[in-house]
Design a protein around this motif. Structure first.
Motif, PDB file in Angstrom:
ATOM      1  N   LYS A  41      17.802  31.770  -5.069  1.00 23.51           N
ATOM      2  CA  LYS A  41      17.948  32.482  -3.688  1.00 23.51           C
ATOM      3  C   LYS A  41      18.535  31.574  -2.831  1.00 23.51           C
ATOM      4  O   LYS A  41      18.688  30.139  -3.319  1.00 23.51           O
ATOM      5  CB  LYS A  41      16.441  32.562  -3.056  1.00 23.51           C
ATOM      6  CG  LYS A  41      15.763  33.764  -3.692  1.00 23.51           C
ATOM      7  CD  LYS A  41      14.386  33.969  -2.766  1.00 23.51           C
ATOM      8  CE  LYS A  41      13.610  35.230  -3.301  1.00 23.51           C
ATOM      9  NZ  LYS A  41      14.251  36.435  -3.299  1.00 23.51           N
ATOM     10  N   LEU A  50      24.467  36.138  -4.104  1.00 24.98           N
ATOM     11  CA  LEU A  50      24.042  34.698  -4.447  1.00 24.98           C
ATOM     12  C   LEU A  50      23.214  34.315  -5.632  1.00 24.98           C
ATOM     13  O   LEU A  50      23.354  33.737  -6.521  1.00 24.98           O
ATOM     14  CB  LEU A  50      23.490  34.054  -3.128  1.00 24.98           C
ATOM     15  CG  LEU A  50      24.240  33.773  -1.899  1.00 24.98           C
ATOM     16  CD1 LEU A  50      23.713  33.274  -0.824  1.00 24.98           C
ATOM     17  CD2 LEU A  50      25.893  33.062  -2.187  1.00 24.98           C
ATOM     18  N   GLN A  91      22.570  29.043   6.928  1.00 29.56           N
ATOM     19  CA  GLN A  91      23.508  28.078   6.571  1.00 29.56           C
ATOM     20  C   GLN A  91      24.399  27.757   7.413  1.00 29.56           C
ATOM     21  O   GLN A  91      25.607  28.170   7.486  1.00 29.56           O
ATOM     22  CB  GLN A  91      24.122  28.433   5.125  1.00 29.56           C
ATOM     23  CG  GLN A  91      23.154  28.808   4.232  1.00 29.56           C
ATOM     24  CD  GLN A  91      22.481  27.510   3.359  1.00 29.56           C
ATOM     25  OE1 GLN A  91      23.047  26.658   3.189  1.00 29.56           O
ATOM     26  NE2 GLN A  91      21.274  28.079   2.950  1.00 29.56           N
ATOM     27  N   VAL A 105      21.844  34.956   5.527  1.00 23.94           N
ATOM     28  CA  VAL A 105      22.476  33.837   4.572  1.00 23.94           C
ATOM     29  C   VAL A 105      23.260  33.008   5.759  1.00 23.94           C
ATOM     30  O   VAL A 105      23.831  31.830   5.427  1.00 23.94           O
ATOM     31  CB  VAL A 105      23.600  34.673   4.113  1.00 23.94           C
ATOM     32  CG1 VAL A 105      24.638  33.891   3.621  1.00 23.94           C
ATOM     33  CG2 VAL A 105      22.892  35.293   2.742  1.00 23.94           C
ATOM     34  N   PRO A 155      21.410  39.016  -2.167  1.00 23.59           N
ATOM     35  CA  PRO A 155      21.004  39.037  -3.427  1.00 23.59           C
ATOM     36  C   PRO A 155      22.246  38.568  -4.448  1.00 23.59           C
ATOM     37  O   PRO A 155      21.954  38.470  -5.676  1.00 23.59           O
ATOM     38  CB  PRO A 155      20.628  40.468  -3.686  1.00 23.59           C
ATOM     39  CG  PRO A 155      20.086  40.851  -2.324  1.00 23.59           C
ATOM     40  CD  PRO A 155      20.786  39.988  -1.379  1.00 23.59           C
TER      41      PRO A 155
HETATM   42  P1  ADP Z   1      16.607  41.137   5.700  1.00 18.09           P
HETATM   43  O1  ADP Z   1      18.241  41.410   5.452  1.00 18.09           O
HETATM   44  O2  ADP Z   1      15.892  41.655   4.587  1.00 18.09           O
HETATM   45  O3  ADP Z   1      16.288  41.554   6.937  1.00 18.09           O
HETATM   46  P2  ADP Z   1      17.396  38.384   5.991  1.00 18.09           P
HETATM   47  O4  ADP Z   1      18.481  38.449   6.879  1.00 18.09           O
HETATM   48  O5  ADP Z   1      16.460  36.999   6.151  1.00 18.09           O
HETATM   49  O6  ADP Z   1      16.636  39.498   5.745  1.00 18.09           O
HETATM   50  O7  ADP Z   1      18.252  38.197   4.787  1.00 18.09           O
HETATM   51  C1  ADP Z   1      17.589  37.878   3.373  1.00 18.09           C
HETATM   52  C2  ADP Z   1      18.454  37.617   2.350  1.00 18.09           C
HETATM   53  O8  ADP Z   1      19.086  36.419   2.713  1.00 18.09           O
HETATM   54  C3  ADP Z   1      17.796  37.149   0.963  1.00 18.09           C
HETATM   55  O9  ADP Z   1      18.816  37.499   0.025  1.00 18.09           O
HETATM   56  C4  ADP Z   1      17.531  35.819   1.074  1.00 18.09           C
HETATM   57  O10 ADP Z   1      17.642  35.191  -0.142  1.00 18.09           O
HETATM   58  C5  ADP Z   1      18.910  35.237   1.990  1.00 18.09           C
HETATM   59  N1  ADP Z   1      18.607  34.124   2.805  1.00 18.09           N
HETATM   60  C6  ADP Z   1      17.514  33.989   3.673  1.00 18.09           C
HETATM   61  N2  ADP Z   1      17.543  32.502   4.155  1.00 18.09           N
HETATM   62  C7  ADP Z   1      18.680  32.305   3.901  1.00 18.09           C
HETATM   63  C8  ADP Z   1      19.105  30.894   3.973  1.00 18.09           C
HETATM   64  N3  ADP Z   1      18.737  29.939   4.618  1.00 18.09           N
HETATM   65  N4  ADP Z   1      20.310  30.223   3.315  1.00 18.09           N
HETATM   66  C9  ADP Z   1      20.833  31.438   2.297  1.00 18.09           C
HETATM   67  N5  ADP Z   1      20.332  32.503   2.106  1.00 18.09           N
HETATM   68  C10 ADP Z   1      19.171  32.844   2.721  1.00 18.09           C
END
Ligand code: ADP
Ligand code: ZN
Length: 297
Positions: A197, A190, A240, A237, A188
């Motif tokens: 997003k 970012l 990436q 994140v 969040p």
């Molecule tokens: P959670 O933490 O809710 O279990 P995630 O680990 O998937 O789930 O994290 C979600 C967060 O990571 C969100 O803020 C989303 O925008 C960001 N996010 C998810 N995929 C990517 C990506 N490929 N690149 C950058 N940010 C990502």
């Protein structure tokens, strides 16, 4: 038939329930969105019901903060979460009532750390960070999860601000702290800086290096505090795949040769367990631990 182990990965967005055999091989799993407490817990119980006679234990890795102190009157609660409807909820006793099976209750990142340990046979210490909606970490020393009064909260340590954030007056998105790691470097954050997003941002956005600067500070803190054999970064994140190299670069600059660390390609890494499976594997192993004797780690 040999006994089975259960896993619940309890996330703020989704839950993943799984059953594994005595070799921790997954035999069934189900993912569903996190809705109300009642509905979500009922979905978990329905999933495990057919296995209740074979289940030797269940490992639960939950979003938090949680009360994981077995001596506490609120043991098994999710405590101070900003997630609507889930604060101060008795999460655990519904399971134990419905399934009467021993449960190991810990944080999602502790489960992942434990799974990563299992996947690396010669390793005895590591730190696992998730960089997603929030930031959290689980640390292992001498093969054991660490934590005294409760689980650690490595996402809420303060970090040195990046010059760009100082210039723009950005102090992060954590509702509790201005300038903590989670506030400055979670997914969040970012979106708060760019309006988009993370998954939609171009690879040449300057925000990636800002974020890597903070994540490298997490690696530095973990190195200084725990001297682990390696540091694992998971979470959305870190999907990436350019991030890891950026983090290694900033880490090297910040460390400034102060301590000997392994080759950074081996020291700062992504999970060894594929398909986001670290927590499930860790939960199976923690379920096995608790199935023998009920003790806090
Ligand atoms: P959670 O933490 O809710 O279990 P995630 O680990 O998937 O789930 O994290 C979600 C967060 O990571 C969100 O803020 C989303 O925008 C960001 N996010 C998810 N995929 C990517 C990506 N490929 N690149 C950058 N940010 C990502
Ligand atoms: Zn914070």
């Amino acid at each position: 038939m040999a006994g089975l182990y259960g896993s619940i990965e309890a996330g703020g967005t989704k839950f993943v329930c799984a059953v594994g055999d005595d070799q921790f091989k997954m035999i069934k799993h189900l993912q569903f969105p996190t809705t109300s407490v009642e509905e979500t817990i009922a979905n978990c119980i329905t999933f495990f019901e057919p296995f209740r006679d074979q289940l030797l234990g269940i490992g639960i890795g939950s979003f938090g903060p949680i009360d994981s102190d077995q001596e506490s009157p609120t043991y098994g609660y999710i405590t101070n979460t900003p997630k609507e409807g889930w604060a101060n909820v008795d999460f655990l006793s519904e399971f134990t009532k419905a399934l009467s099976v021993p449960v190991f209750f810990t944080t999602d990142v502790n489960s992942s750390a434990y799974g990563e340990l299992l996947a690396r046979p010669r390793v005895n210490s590591l730190v696992y960070y998730t960089v997603g909606t929030g930031i959290g970490a689980g640390a292992i020393q001498g093969g054991q999860l660490i934590g005294g009064l409760g689980h650690t909260e490595a996402g809420h340590t303060y970090v040195r601000p990046h010059s760009s954030d100082l210039k723009n007056g950005f102090t992060g998105v954590c509702p509790f702290h201005q300038g903590c790691l989670e506030g400055m470097a979670s997914g969040p954050s970012l979106e708060a800086r760019t309006g988009a997003k993370g998954e939609l941002l171009p690879i040449d956005s300057p925000v990636w290096d800002i974020q890597a600067f903070y994540i490298a500070q997490a690696a530095l803190q973990a190195s200084m505090l725990y001297r682990p054999e390696l540091i694992v970064f998971g979470g959305g994140v870190m999907a990436q795949n350019h991030m890891l190299e950026r983090v290694r670069h900033h880490f090297e600059v910040l460390l400034n040769g102060y301590l000997p660390v392994p080759n950074l390609k081996k020291y700062i890494v992504t999970p060894a367990v594929t398909n986001n499976g670290s927590a499930t594997l860790g939960n199976f192993a923690l379920a096995k631990k608790v199935s023998k004797k009920s003790e806090a780690l």
